[in-house]
Write a protein that holds these residues in place. Sequence first.
Motif, PDB file in Angstrom:
ATOM      1  N   GLU A   1       0.890  -1.242  -0.088  1.00 17.87           N
ATOM      2  CA  GLU A   1       0.127  -0.176  -0.060  1.00 17.87           C
ATOM      3  C   GLU A   1       0.719   1.094  -0.023  1.00 17.87           C
ATOM      4  O   GLU A   1       0.942   2.070   0.946  1.00 17.87           O
ATOM      5  CB  GLU A   1      -1.061  -0.023   1.218  1.00 17.87           C
ATOM      6  N   PRO A   2       1.598   1.551  -1.228  1.00 19.76           N
ATOM      7  CA  PRO A   2       2.443   2.791  -1.287  1.00 19.76           C
ATOM      8  C   PRO A   2       1.645   4.072  -1.046  1.00 19.76           C
ATOM      9  O   PRO A   2       2.458   4.963  -0.295  1.00 19.76           O
ATOM     10  CB  PRO A   2       3.284   2.588  -2.580  1.00 19.76           C
ATOM     11  N   GLY A   3       0.633   4.056  -1.888  1.00 22.79           N
ATOM     12  CA  GLY A   3      -0.133   5.311  -1.656  1.00 22.79           C
ATOM     13  C   GLY A   3      -0.420   5.559  -0.279  1.00 22.79           C
ATOM     14  O   GLY A   3      -0.445   6.982   0.243  1.00 22.79           O
ATOM     15  N   ARG A   4      -0.930   4.842   0.511  1.00 24.55           N
ATOM     16  CA  ARG A   4      -1.308   5.160   1.971  1.00 24.55           C
ATOM     17  C   ARG A   4      -0.436   5.058   2.951  1.00 24.55           C
ATOM     18  O   ARG A   4      -0.365   5.897   3.888  1.00 24.55           O
ATOM     19  CB  ARG A   4      -2.382   4.104   2.396  1.00 24.55           C
ATOM     20  N   LEU A   5       0.551   4.402   2.973  1.00 29.98           N
ATOM     21  CA  LEU A   5       1.640   4.297   3.957  1.00 29.98           C
ATOM     22  C   LEU A   5       3.106   4.826   3.666  1.00 29.98           C
ATOM     23  O   LEU A   5       4.238   4.832   4.565  1.00 29.98           O
ATOM     24  CB  LEU A   5       2.004   2.586   4.134  1.00 29.98           C
ATOM     25  N   TRP A   6       3.390   5.441   2.623  1.00 24.22           N
ATOM     26  CA  TRP A   6       4.783   5.893   2.348  1.00 24.22           C
ATOM     27  C   TRP A   6       5.024   7.136   3.359  1.00 24.22           C
ATOM     28  O   TRP A   6       6.260   6.979   3.785  1.00 24.22           O
ATOM     29  CB  TRP A   6       4.652   6.643   1.027  1.00 24.22           C
ATOM     30  N   LYS A   7       4.080   8.005   3.700  1.00 23.67           N
ATOM     31  CA  LYS A   7       4.483   8.885   4.803  1.00 23.67           C
ATOM     32  C   LYS A   7       4.855   8.400   6.223  1.00 23.67           C
ATOM     33  O   LYS A   7       5.699   8.734   6.711  1.00 23.67           O
ATOM     34  CB  LYS A   7       3.255  10.053   4.793  1.00 23.67           C
ATOM     35  N   ARG A   8       4.130   7.287   6.266  1.00 23.53           N
ATOM     36  CA  ARG A   8       4.167   6.704   7.589  1.00 23.53           C
ATOM     37  C   ARG A   8       5.618   5.979   7.784  1.00 23.53           C
ATOM     38  O   ARG A   8       6.448   6.314   8.934  1.00 23.53           O
ATOM     39  CB  ARG A   8       3.319   5.383   7.709  1.00 23.53           C
ATOM     40  N   TYR A   9       6.137   5.426   6.845  1.00 25.95           N
ATOM     41  CA  TYR A   9       7.314   4.636   6.907  1.00 25.95           C
ATOM     42  C   TYR A   9       8.460   5.370   6.515  1.00 25.95           C
ATOM     43  O   TYR A   9       9.545   5.077   7.293  1.00 25.95           O
ATOM     44  CB  TYR A   9       7.365   3.280   6.082  1.00 25.95           C
TER      45      TYR A   9
END
Length: 268
Positions: free
Chosen positions: A224-232
């Motif tokens: 889920e790169p669109g949803r999680l990229w900022k998180r990680y």
Amino acid sequence: MINRGKYSVLGVEISAIDYEYGVEAIINAAKARSPLAMTALAVHGVMTGFSDPVHRRRLNAFDLVTPDGQPVRWALNWIHGIKLPDRVYGPTLTLKVLEAAAIEGLPVYFYGSKQETLDLLLEKLQIKFPGLKVVGAEPSKFRRLTPQEKQEVVNRINNSGATITFVGLGCPRQEVWVYEYHNHLSMPLMAVGAAFDFHAGTVSQAPSWMQKRGLEWFYRLIQEPGRLWKRYLLLNPMYLTFTFLQMLSISKQPVLKPTGMEPEESYG
């Protein structure tokens, strides 16, 4: 021997426990009909508490905050020299508690996620644990609940006869929910995040070799790169930086007390 207390990781008090201790504490509270607030925190959860003092005070009011991610376990070991041999992963702890609940005949309740996910989850759990007593399951409304709706949720869970409630609303919504409800429900409330999706089969888990090496975040980022990229990609470097600074610090961060905080309207 591990001192099973709480230790600060960036100001968030993490419980240095293993699965056996966690299951025993939860089952004992369920048998005694005693409130118990539990969550499993990975890096994202710790950083949410680190960056938000109000939420940090919530987390530090929990009875059990397990090191869900390997980097959180590593921080406990690096900063405090605990030598914790393994993390206490929310999805795995969920299965272990469900197994014990089935053996002990303790009814359980599920709150959160979507109806279709809950349906799949319960179908698979009944196969895995034939003796499990599920007395209720309701999906999230994906919005804040009104005071009347909150009371209706409390009534439904209490009237169901449940002795443990599993909460799957995602971080930090599920921790807010558990914090607000745990004084209204005389039972363990377990915030277990993606456990609903993993055990329902709607989201795949990282291979065990990635989990052991702390690379689960990378597996989920690819999914889920669109949803999680900022998180990680933003939080992970920040976590490592501030963990290193805490390691260098002579004095440990102060324990924050859960006082002077107004409760929010509950998430559902």
